[in-house]
Design an enzyme around this catalytic site. Structure first.
Site, short mmCIF file in Angstrom:
data_model
loop_
_atom_site.label_atom_id
_atom_site.label_comp_id
_atom_site.label_asym_id
_atom_site.label_seq_id
_atom_site.Cartn_x
_atom_site.Cartn_y
_atom_site.Cartn_z
N ILE A 179 0.85 -1.19 0.00
CA ILE A 179 0.00 0.00 0.00
C ILE A 179 0.88 1.24 0.00
O ILE A 179 1.77 1.38 0.84
CB ILE A 179 -0.93 0.02 1.22
CG1 ILE A 179 -1.85 -1.21 1.20
CG2 ILE A 179 -1.77 1.31 1.25
CD1 ILE A 179 -2.69 -1.38 2.44
N GLU A 221 1.60 -3.94 5.63
CA GLU A 221 0.72 -3.61 4.50
C GLU A 221 1.19 -4.27 3.21
O GLU A 221 0.81 -3.85 2.11
CB GLU A 221 0.65 -2.09 4.32
CG GLU A 221 1.93 -1.43 3.84
CD GLU A 221 2.90 -1.08 4.96
OE1 GLU A 221 3.78 -0.24 4.73
OE2 GLU A 221 2.78 -1.63 6.07
#
Length: 310
Positions: A179, A221
């Protein structure tokens, strides 16, 4: 409380009537009057315990028991033999073929009820232990937040899939994705919102997952996808679809706050003719991911033997 289901297998109507009268208030009962019907019933219904006569035409109780114990779906169902045969050879054979108890006819009702209750209690304990074991196994291999496989599971299964690809000489590709500016999301909106974003991305990845694909939360992430029977070109197509769909997704925090986020992705295929593990491909995918990050984010880069392809 749901009643346990008992299958009565006997070809004598009088015996069946006695058992129905004795057990019907406590248990759900099914009846089979021959061995073939008994096996068919056990395969089609959820049976908790079987009361099985030995002397039946065509397929006797011993054969029924042996048939059920050979099948994965039915081997753990407890079987109590109820029979007029009281010789030692018959009793020994009843236990040898998989019976868990043996009661001679004419049986004593209180004794029969007590033995049934005991065997059902034992079965419940065993079922609970198996369920706990399965749950522990699942917890050990999955990420609690996203319900995807975790890094530990990926490390284990990826080598197995690599070995199959190498043996069968079929393509295998990997995608690493991350991300973009995730720290900024956490710093601005808090970790709870950051967790929502991670879960939302995980759900997107599940939507693109084929049955053969392995999708894992690799850490924080970062996620990894292992794509069997997929060339780097195919993996690039998958990666670009993920990128575009994430880019066009909005996460509603409140009526007036909406978040859009992006991901960067690194792709590589496994050179299974010359490489002996998946590690080199993961390193290439990680380099490609880093290149995507440092050259603007929200993009896909493929690294094939250290050659970057946008």
């Amino acid at each position: 409380m749901q009643k346990s289901t008992i299958l009565i297998v006997d070809d004598t109507e009088t015996n069946i009537d006695i058992l129905l009268e004795l057990l019907s208030n406590k248990y759900d009962l099914l009846v089979a009057v021959d061995g073939t019907t008994a096996v068919e019933t056990v395969l089609s219904e959820k049976i908790d315990l079987i009361l099985l006569d030995i002397m039946m035409p065509y397929m006797d109780g011993f054969e029924v028991c042996e048939s059920l114990k050979r099948l994965k779906e039915t081997k753990d169902i407890p079987i109590i033999f109820l029979t007029a045969k009281t010789d030692e050879i018959s009793i020994a054979k009843a236990y040898e073929v998989g019976g868990i108890d043996y009661i001679s006819k004419p049986f004593k009702p209180i004794e029969l009820l007590a033995r049934i209750k005991t065997q059902l209690k034992v079965k419940k304990l065993i079922d609970n232990l198996k369920r706990s074991k399965d749950e522990l196994k699942l917890l050990a291999s999955t990420d609690s937040m996203t319900k995807l496989y975790n890094r530990r599971y990926f490390s284990k299964v990826s080598e197995h899939i690599f070995d199959l690809a190498k043996r069968d000489k079929v393509p295998l590709s990997v995608i690493l994705l991350d991300i973009d500016k995730f720290k900024d999301i956490n710093d601005t909106y808090g970790h709870n919102i950051g967790d929502e974003i991670i879960i939302k991305l995980a759900n997107k990845l599940k939507e693109h997952q084929r049955k053969s694909d392995i999708v894992c939360r690799y850490g924080g992430e970062e996620f990894v996808l292992l794509l069997p029977n997929t060339s780097s070109e195919g993996a690039m197509t998958v990666a670009n679809k993920i990128k575009e769909e994430v880019e066009n997704t909005t996460t509603d925090i409140s009526d007036d706050i909406k978040i859009k986020f992006t991901v960067s992705l690194g792709v590589s295929d496994i050179e299974n003719r010359s490489e002996n593990s998946i590690e080199a491909a993961l390193i290439r995918a990680d380099k490609a991911l880093y290149k995507a990050k440092e050259t603007g984010r929200n993009k896909v880069i493929c690294n094939i033997l250290n050659k970057d392809i946008n």
